[in-house]
Design a protein around this motif. Structure first.
Motif, PDB file in Angstrom:
ATOM      1  N   VAL A  52      -3.655  69.882 -37.110  1.00  0.00           N
ATOM      2  CA  VAL A  52      -4.462  70.102 -35.912  1.00  0.00           C
ATOM      3  C   VAL A  52      -4.119  71.457 -35.285  1.00  0.00           C
ATOM      4  O   VAL A  52      -5.009  72.197 -34.840  1.00  0.00           O
ATOM      5  CB  VAL A  52      -4.251  68.956 -34.896  1.00  0.00           C
ATOM      6  CG1 VAL A  52      -4.968  69.278 -33.576  1.00  0.00           C
ATOM      7  CG2 VAL A  52      -4.778  67.639 -35.448  1.00  0.00           C
ATOM      8  N   THR A  53      -2.840  71.797 -35.273  1.00  0.00           N
ATOM      9  CA  THR A  53      -2.419  73.097 -34.733  1.00  0.00           C
ATOM     10  C   THR A  53      -3.037  74.236 -35.540  1.00  0.00           C
ATOM     11  O   THR A  53      -3.493  75.250 -34.974  1.00  0.00           O
ATOM     12  CB  THR A  53      -0.882  73.214 -34.752  1.00  0.00           C
ATOM     13  OG1 THR A  53      -0.325  72.161 -33.956  1.00  0.00           O
ATOM     14  CG2 THR A  53      -0.421  74.556 -34.216  1.00  0.00           C
ATOM     15  N   HIS A  72     -13.228  63.216 -29.749  1.00  0.00           N
ATOM     16  CA  HIS A  72     -13.204  63.728 -28.376  1.00  0.00           C
ATOM     17  C   HIS A  72     -12.120  64.803 -28.259  1.00  0.00           C
ATOM     18  O   HIS A  72     -11.055  64.694 -28.886  1.00  0.00           O
ATOM     19  CB  HIS A  72     -12.925  62.578 -27.405  1.00  0.00           C
ATOM     20  CG  HIS A  72     -13.193  62.927 -25.981  1.00  0.00           C
ATOM     21  ND1 HIS A  72     -12.274  63.608 -25.198  1.00  0.00           N
ATOM     22  CD2 HIS A  72     -14.289  62.708 -25.184  1.00  0.00           C
ATOM     23  CE1 HIS A  72     -12.775  63.797 -23.993  1.00  0.00           C
ATOM     24  NE2 HIS A  72     -13.999  63.251 -23.948  1.00  0.00           N
ATOM     25  N   PRO A  73     -12.359  65.840 -27.457  1.00  0.00           N
ATOM     26  CA  PRO A  73     -11.323  66.878 -27.287  1.00  0.00           C
ATOM     27  C   PRO A  73      -9.971  66.330 -26.848  1.00  0.00           C
ATOM     28  O   PRO A  73      -8.926  66.893 -27.210  1.00  0.00           O
ATOM     29  CB  PRO A  73     -11.935  67.789 -26.210  1.00  0.00           C
ATOM     30  CG  PRO A  73     -13.409  67.632 -26.379  1.00  0.00           C
ATOM     31  CD  PRO A  73     -13.604  66.189 -26.759  1.00  0.00           C
ATOM     32  N   GLU A  74      -9.979  65.236 -26.094  1.00  0.00           N
ATOM     33  CA  GLU A  74      -8.710  64.676 -25.648  1.00  0.00           C
ATOM     34  C   GLU A  74      -7.877  64.180 -26.821  1.00  0.00           C
ATOM     35  O   GLU A  74      -6.638  64.254 -26.806  1.00  0.00           O
ATOM     36  CB  GLU A  74      -8.945  63.527 -24.666  1.00  0.00           C
ATOM     37  CG  GLU A  74      -7.683  62.935 -24.075  1.00  0.00           C
ATOM     38  CD  GLU A  74      -6.815  63.951 -23.350  1.00  0.00           C
ATOM     39  OE1 GLU A  74      -5.580  63.756 -23.336  1.00  0.00           O
ATOM     40  OE2 GLU A  74      -7.356  64.945 -22.803  1.00  0.00           O
ATOM     41  N   THR A  75      -8.565  63.681 -27.858  1.00  0.00           N
ATOM     42  CA  THR A  75      -7.848  63.253 -29.066  1.00  0.00           C
ATOM     43  C   THR A  75      -7.126  64.439 -29.697  1.00  0.00           C
ATOM     44  O   THR A  75      -5.966  64.336 -30.114  1.00  0.00           O
ATOM     45  CB  THR A  75      -8.831  62.633 -30.075  1.00  0.00           C
ATOM     46  OG1 THR A  75      -9.470  61.503 -29.481  1.00  0.00           O
ATOM     47  CG2 THR A  75      -8.111  62.195 -31.341  1.00  0.00           C
ATOM     48  N   VAL A  76      -7.808  65.564 -29.739  1.00  0.00           N
ATOM     49  CA  VAL A  76      -7.205  66.777 -30.291  1.00  0.00           C
ATOM     50  C   VAL A  76      -5.993  67.186 -29.450  1.00  0.00           C
ATOM     51  O   VAL A  76      -4.934  67.534 -29.989  1.00  0.00           O
ATOM     52  CB  VAL A  76      -8.237  67.922 -30.347  1.00  0.00           C
ATOM     53  CG1 VAL A  76      -7.577  69.228 -30.784  1.00  0.00           C
ATOM     54  CG2 VAL A  76      -9.375  67.562 -31.291  1.00  0.00           C
ATOM     55  N   ARG A  77      -6.123  67.125 -28.137  1.00  0.00           N
ATOM     56  CA  ARG A  77      -5.008  67.514 -27.261  1.00  0.00           C
ATOM     57  C   ARG A  77      -3.787  66.637 -27.494  1.00  0.00           C
ATOM     58  O   ARG A  77      -2.644  67.111 -27.476  1.00  0.00           O
ATOM     59  CB  ARG A  77      -5.445  67.428 -25.800  1.00  0.00           C
ATOM     60  CG  ARG A  77      -6.493  68.454 -25.401  1.00  0.00           C
ATOM     61  CD  ARG A  77      -6.731  68.459 -23.901  1.00  0.00           C
ATOM     62  NE  ARG A  77      -7.893  69.286 -23.587  1.00  0.00           N
ATOM     63  CZ  ARG A  77      -9.116  68.798 -23.354  1.00  0.00           C
ATOM     64  NH1 ARG A  77      -9.325  67.478 -23.414  1.00  0.00           N
ATOM     65  NH2 ARG A  77     -10.108  69.612 -23.084  1.00  0.00           N
ATOM     66  N   ARG A  78      -4.031  65.359 -27.705  1.00  0.00           N
ATOM     67  CA  ARG A  78      -2.907  64.447 -27.897  1.00  0.00           C
ATOM     68  C   ARG A  78      -2.144  64.771 -29.185  1.00  0.00           C
ATOM     69  O   ARG A  78      -0.912  64.686 -29.232  1.00  0.00           O
ATOM     70  CB  ARG A  78      -3.408  62.998 -27.904  1.00  0.00           C
ATOM     71  CG  ARG A  78      -3.865  62.532 -26.532  1.00  0.00           C
ATOM     72  CD  ARG A  78      -4.442  61.128 -26.588  1.00  0.00           C
ATOM     73  NE  ARG A  78      -3.407  60.132 -26.916  1.00  0.00           N
ATOM     74  CZ  ARG A  78      -2.570  59.622 -26.026  1.00  0.00           C
ATOM     75  NH1 ARG A  78      -2.604  60.005 -24.755  1.00  0.00           N
ATOM     76  NH2 ARG A  78      -1.680  58.710 -26.385  1.00  0.00           N
TER      77      ARG A  78
END
Length: 206
Positions: A52-53, A72-78
């Motif tokens: 992901v990074t 969802h973008p929040e999934t990516v942030r997590r």
């Protein structure tokens, strides 16, 4: 060997064809090495967080990564924060596919690597040329004729051919490929001498 009846103009043209064919084969080998490198992700890109990074660095935004992965973008942030480490199988598969689609390694490929790959099994020479022979055992070919030959050169012959190419020794390279093709095709007996008096076309498989 075989090239004593080739005129200077024909020899220059034949050397050019031969060296062009070897350069083309080397380019194909290089492309194959790069393609193999792209199929195998390095260890540093094996974890979900690292993947992901990597996608975030390549695309430039969390939203772009989310759109790419269909989440969802929040999934990516997590995942970026390390709060999630064990993705479901379907998401893990999409993640790896996305990384592979953007992964463009630039491996350092040496000439020695390319040469080794070219000669690993021996080059297969596909040749259109004029060949003839003479032999104490089976007579001779008084009228050399053009032949399409597809013959496997030995590893030793292939290595010698590549060495002559790197040395820019066209006459030596022609002699090597002529002898290698003739030996494979005519199946020499001890008294046979074969010759190539014209090389109209040549390419290689490796």
């Amino acid at each position: 060997m075989a090239l004593q009846f080739m005129s200077p103009d024909r020899q220059r043209a034949a050397e050019h064809r031969l060296f062009t064919a070897l350069a083309k084969t080397a380019d194909q080998v290089r492309a194959g090495i790069i393609a193999t490198a792209r199929r195998s992700l390095p260890t540093r890109l094996r974890t979900p967080h690292a993947q992901v990074t990597y996608l975030h660095r390549r695309t430039g935004s969390t939203r772009a990564v989310a759109d790419l992965l269909g989440v969802h973008p929040e999934t990516v942030r997590r995942y970026l924060k390390g709060l999630r480490k064990h993705p479901p199988a379907a998401f893990a598969a999409r993640l790896e596919t996305a990384v592979r689609s953007l992964y463009r390694p630039r491996p350092r490929i040496s000439r020695a690597q390319i040469d080794a790959a070219m000669c690993a099994r021996g080059l297969r020479a596909n040749v259109r040329g004029t060949f003839g022979f003479s032999s104490t055992g089976v007579g001779s070919s008084d009228d050399p004729r053009e032949r399409w030959l597809n013959e496997d050169l030995t590893r030793e012959t292939s290595r010698a051919l590549v060495a002559a190419w790197h040395a820019s020794d066209g006459a030596r390279a022609l002699d090597i490929v002529s002898q290698g093709v003739c030996e494979a095709y005519f199946r020499f007996d001890p008294g046979m001498v074969a010759e190539m008096s014209h090389l109209a076309y040549i390419d290689f498989e490796h």
